[in-house]
Design an enzyme around this catalytic site. Structure first.
Site, PDB file in Angstrom:
ATOM      1  N   ARG A   1     -24.281  31.976  -6.016  1.00  0.00           N
ATOM      2  CA  ARG A   1     -25.234  31.881  -4.900  1.00  0.00           C
ATOM      3  C   ARG A   1     -24.531  32.192  -3.586  1.00  0.00           C
ATOM      4  O   ARG A   1     -25.046  32.901  -2.728  1.00  0.00           O
ATOM      5  CB  ARG A   1     -25.838  30.470  -4.877  1.00  0.00           C
ATOM      6  CG  ARG A   1     -26.818  30.233  -3.736  1.00  0.00           C
ATOM      7  CD  ARG A   1     -27.510  28.887  -3.840  1.00  0.00           C
ATOM      8  NE  ARG A   1     -26.597  27.752  -3.902  1.00  0.00           N
ATOM      9  CZ  ARG A   1     -26.972  26.468  -3.933  1.00  0.00           C
ATOM     10  NH1 ARG A   1     -28.252  26.165  -3.926  1.00  0.00           N
ATOM     11  NH2 ARG A   1     -26.081  25.491  -3.994  1.00  0.00           N
TER      12      ARG A   1
ATOM     13  N   ARG B   1     -29.714  20.458   4.468  1.00  0.00           N
ATOM     14  CA  ARG B   1     -30.325  19.186   4.055  1.00  0.00           C
ATOM     15  C   ARG B   1     -31.842  19.244   4.167  1.00  0.00           C
ATOM     16  O   ARG B   1     -32.553  18.549   3.444  1.00  0.00           O
ATOM     17  CB  ARG B   1     -29.773  18.036   4.887  1.00  0.00           C
ATOM     18  CG  ARG B   1     -28.274  17.834   4.731  1.00  0.00           C
ATOM     19  CD  ARG B   1     -27.884  17.492   3.307  1.00  0.00           C
ATOM     20  NE  ARG B   1     -26.429  17.343   3.147  1.00  0.00           N
ATOM     21  CZ  ARG B   1     -25.838  17.205   1.980  1.00  0.00           C
ATOM     22  NH1 ARG B   1     -26.541  17.222   0.855  1.00  0.00           N
ATOM     23  NH2 ARG B   1     -24.527  17.071   1.914  1.00  0.00           N
TER      24      ARG B   1
ATOM     25  N   TYR C   1     -18.622  21.270   2.296  1.00  0.00           N
ATOM     26  CA  TYR C   1     -17.941  20.406   1.319  1.00  0.00           C
ATOM     27  C   TYR C   1     -16.546  20.956   1.056  1.00  0.00           C
ATOM     28  O   TYR C   1     -16.359  22.174   0.984  1.00  0.00           O
ATOM     29  CB  TYR C   1     -18.685  20.418  -0.025  1.00  0.00           C
ATOM     30  CG  TYR C   1     -19.894  19.505  -0.156  1.00  0.00           C
ATOM     31  CD1 TYR C   1     -20.232  18.556   0.801  1.00  0.00           C
ATOM     32  CD2 TYR C   1     -20.705  19.598  -1.289  1.00  0.00           C
ATOM     33  CE1 TYR C   1     -21.346  17.735   0.638  1.00  0.00           C
ATOM     34  CE2 TYR C   1     -21.814  18.786  -1.466  1.00  0.00           C
ATOM     35  CZ  TYR C   1     -22.134  17.856  -0.490  1.00  0.00           C
ATOM     36  OH  TYR C   1     -23.236  17.056  -0.665  1.00  0.00           O
TER      37      TYR C   1
ATOM     38  N   GLU D   1     -31.922  11.380  -7.604  1.00  0.00           N
ATOM     39  CA  GLU D   1     -31.993  12.246  -6.429  1.00  0.00           C
ATOM     40  C   GLU D   1     -33.464  12.330  -6.026  1.00  0.00           C
ATOM     41  O   GLU D   1     -34.336  12.299  -6.880  1.00  0.00           O
ATOM     42  CB  GLU D   1     -31.455  13.628  -6.820  1.00  0.00           C
ATOM     43  CG  GLU D   1     -31.317  14.591  -5.666  1.00  0.00           C
ATOM     44  CD  GLU D   1     -30.647  15.905  -6.097  1.00  0.00           C
ATOM     45  OE1 GLU D   1     -29.438  15.895  -6.414  1.00  0.00           O
ATOM     46  OE2 GLU D   1     -31.355  16.921  -6.134  1.00  0.00           O
TER      47      GLU D   1
ATOM     48  N   TYR E   1     -22.608  24.246 -12.950  1.00  0.00           N
ATOM     49  CA  TYR E   1     -23.149  24.050 -11.595  1.00  0.00           C
ATOM     50  C   TYR E   1     -22.231  24.700 -10.555  1.00  0.00           C
ATOM     51  O   TYR E   1     -22.692  25.322  -9.586  1.00  0.00           O
ATOM     52  CB  TYR E   1     -23.351  22.564 -11.268  1.00  0.00           C
ATOM     53  CG  TYR E   1     -23.672  22.356  -9.800  1.00  0.00           C
ATOM     54  CD1 TYR E   1     -24.862  22.855  -9.261  1.00  0.00           C
ATOM     55  CD2 TYR E   1     -22.771  21.719  -8.944  1.00  0.00           C
ATOM     56  CE1 TYR E   1     -25.155  22.715  -7.903  1.00  0.00           C
ATOM     57  CE2 TYR E   1     -23.059  21.564  -7.590  1.00  0.00           C
ATOM     58  CZ  TYR E   1     -24.246  22.073  -7.074  1.00  0.00           C
ATOM     59  OH  TYR E   1     -24.510  21.938  -5.731  1.00  0.00           O
TER      60      TYR E   1
HETATM   61  C1  3EB Z   1     -25.638  16.994  -2.911  1.00  0.00           C
HETATM   62  O1  3EB Z   1     -26.102  16.512  -1.883  1.00  0.00           O
HETATM   63  C2  3EB Z   1     -26.342  16.691  -4.190  1.00  0.00           C
HETATM   64  O2  3EB Z   1     -26.653  23.002  -4.869  1.00  0.00           O
HETATM   65  O3  3EB Z   1     -28.656  23.514  -4.185  1.00  0.00           O
HETATM   66  C3  3EB Z   1     -28.701  18.546  -3.940  1.00  0.00           C
HETATM   67  C4  3EB Z   1     -29.594  19.538  -3.535  1.00  0.00           C
HETATM   68  C5  3EB Z   1     -27.514  18.902  -4.542  1.00  0.00           C
HETATM   69  C6  3EB Z   1     -29.300  20.889  -3.713  1.00  0.00           C
HETATM   70  C7  3EB Z   1     -27.780  22.689  -4.468  1.00  0.00           C
HETATM   71  C8  3EB Z   1     -27.219  20.259  -4.726  1.00  0.00           C
HETATM   72  C9  3EB Z   1     -28.101  21.244  -4.312  1.00  0.00           C
HETATM   73  O4  3EB Z   1     -24.608  17.673  -2.919  1.00  0.00           O
HETATM   74  C10 3EB Z   1     -26.543  17.867  -5.041  1.00  0.00           C
END
Ligand code: 3EB
Length: 338
Positions: free
Chosen positions: A159, A224, A211, A332, A152
């Site tokens: 990406r 989001r 992050y 999720e 991941y």
């Molecule tokens: C998060 O909020 C949970 O890497 O495209 C959720 C939706 C998550 C998309 C992505 C990762 C992705 O970090 C993981």
């Protein structure tokens, strides 16, 4: 494009597609519908689709004993075809594209991701839909380590490497789902348009693209949610939303507490879309569709029951089994609001 389909309602362009879950329909019948934009099935790959570019199979098992189809309909017949490895279906307003996630030709997750997204960007340019609105990424074995990096995280790196080459890239990040599969064939599909949507973030959560580096060598390149106005209507495409506050996982080991935290996150995101951008949404029971991903071993019935208590059972919901990107996340939820 052959047949133009500018649907006008009271002089304003309306929604370019609608999405529904259907439990009784059958694939061949749906594929005969002229205005079918996309048809998504879940679980085992469907044979007999006749190579119709509109048919997509997400190889995650559906939970709850149903076999649901996700049906996207346009106000007119889409044009369909192939652009290299990308199968597409498009109208005057939107491009839906889907490509297999190929790891055979290039070594490693990072490179495979880089090339997949390079193909997507090139396809958007060629067909004339320069703005992504949302992506879905279904990736085999996301927790496996490869060359010292979890797959991941390698995906995030690839990406980021390609998207950062595009102008003003953070501003244009879009909603996404990234989910691990247990089959060998991965899949990416995307929605793009002529004009950009608006990036919506969640005040309870650190933006994923900010992050700290302990989660991945390059941060996850998604927003989001994406808010897209279609004249008199608007769509909100909500990313896979997890039990994360700030940037930390909450309620490790407790699925129902994770669910409550997810609903708090979704409410905060909806509130933000309303307060900052005027989206007409108050409560989560106004959402159009939910897709709930459960890690193996999480009990669907108890999650479904709690969801029903909180939302009243009026929002069509699909339950799929998948590996959520962080090992400690048990579920999720992604959502669509029209
Ligand atoms: C998060 O909020 C949970 O890497 O495209 C959720 C939706 C998550 C998309 C992505 C990762 C992705 O970090 C993981």
């Amino acid at each position: 494009m052959g047949n133009s389909c500018q649907q006008r309602v009271s002089g304003l362009r309306a929604s370019p597609f609608q999405v529904s879950y259907e439990n009784t329909a059958c694939i061949p019948t749906l594929l005969k519908e002229e205005d079918l934009l996309v048809l998504i099935s879940f679980g085992q790959e469907v044979r007999g689709g006749g190579g119709d570019p509109r048919l997509v199979t997400v190889e995650l098992p559906e939970l709850g004993g149903e076999s649901t189809l996700e049906v996207w309909r346009a106000p007119c017949a889409p044009e369909t075809g192939y652009d290299g490895e990308i199968r597409y279906s498009r109208t005057d307003a939107v491009l839906f594209g889907c490509l297999p996630f190929e790891e055979g030709r290039v070594p490693g997750m990072e490179q495979a991701t880089y090339y997949a997204y390079r193909s997507i960007l090139a396809c958007q340019q060629r067909l004339g839909y320069p703005y992504l609105l949302r992506t879905w990424n279904y990736l085999p074995d996301i927790h496996r380590e490869e060359g010292g990096l979890e797959r991941y995280r390698a995906f995030c790196l690839g990406r980021h490497r390609i998207l950062e080459t595009t102008p003003n890239f953070e501003h244009h990040l879009v909603a996404a789902t990234a989910m691990g599969t247990r089959t060998s064939q991965g899949l990416i599909y995307f929605l793009a348009a002529l004009e950009p949507g608006v990036r919506v973030e969640n005040p309870r959560q650190v933006s994923a693209f900010h992050y700290p580096s302990r989660y991945a060598p390059r941060s996850p390149s998604f927003s989001r949610a994406t808010l897209k106005s279609w004249g008199s209507e608007a769509h909100l495409y909500i990313s896979g939303t997890a039990s994360i506050v700030g940037h930390e996982t909450q309620h490790v080991g407790n699925p129902s507490a994770q669910l409550d935290e997810i609903l708090n996150n979704l409410q905060a995101l909806a509130d933000n879309a309303r307060c900052l951008h005027g989206l007409k949404i108050q409560a989560l029971n106004e959402l159009s569709l939910l897709k709930v991903y459960l890690r193996q071993g999480v009990d669907r019935a108890s999650i479904a029951q709690r969801l029903q208590q909180r939302l009243g059972g009026g929002v069509p919901t699909l339950f799929l089994q998948g590996d959520i990107c962080r090992n400690d996340l048990l579920l999720e939820i992604e959502a669509f609001h029209a």
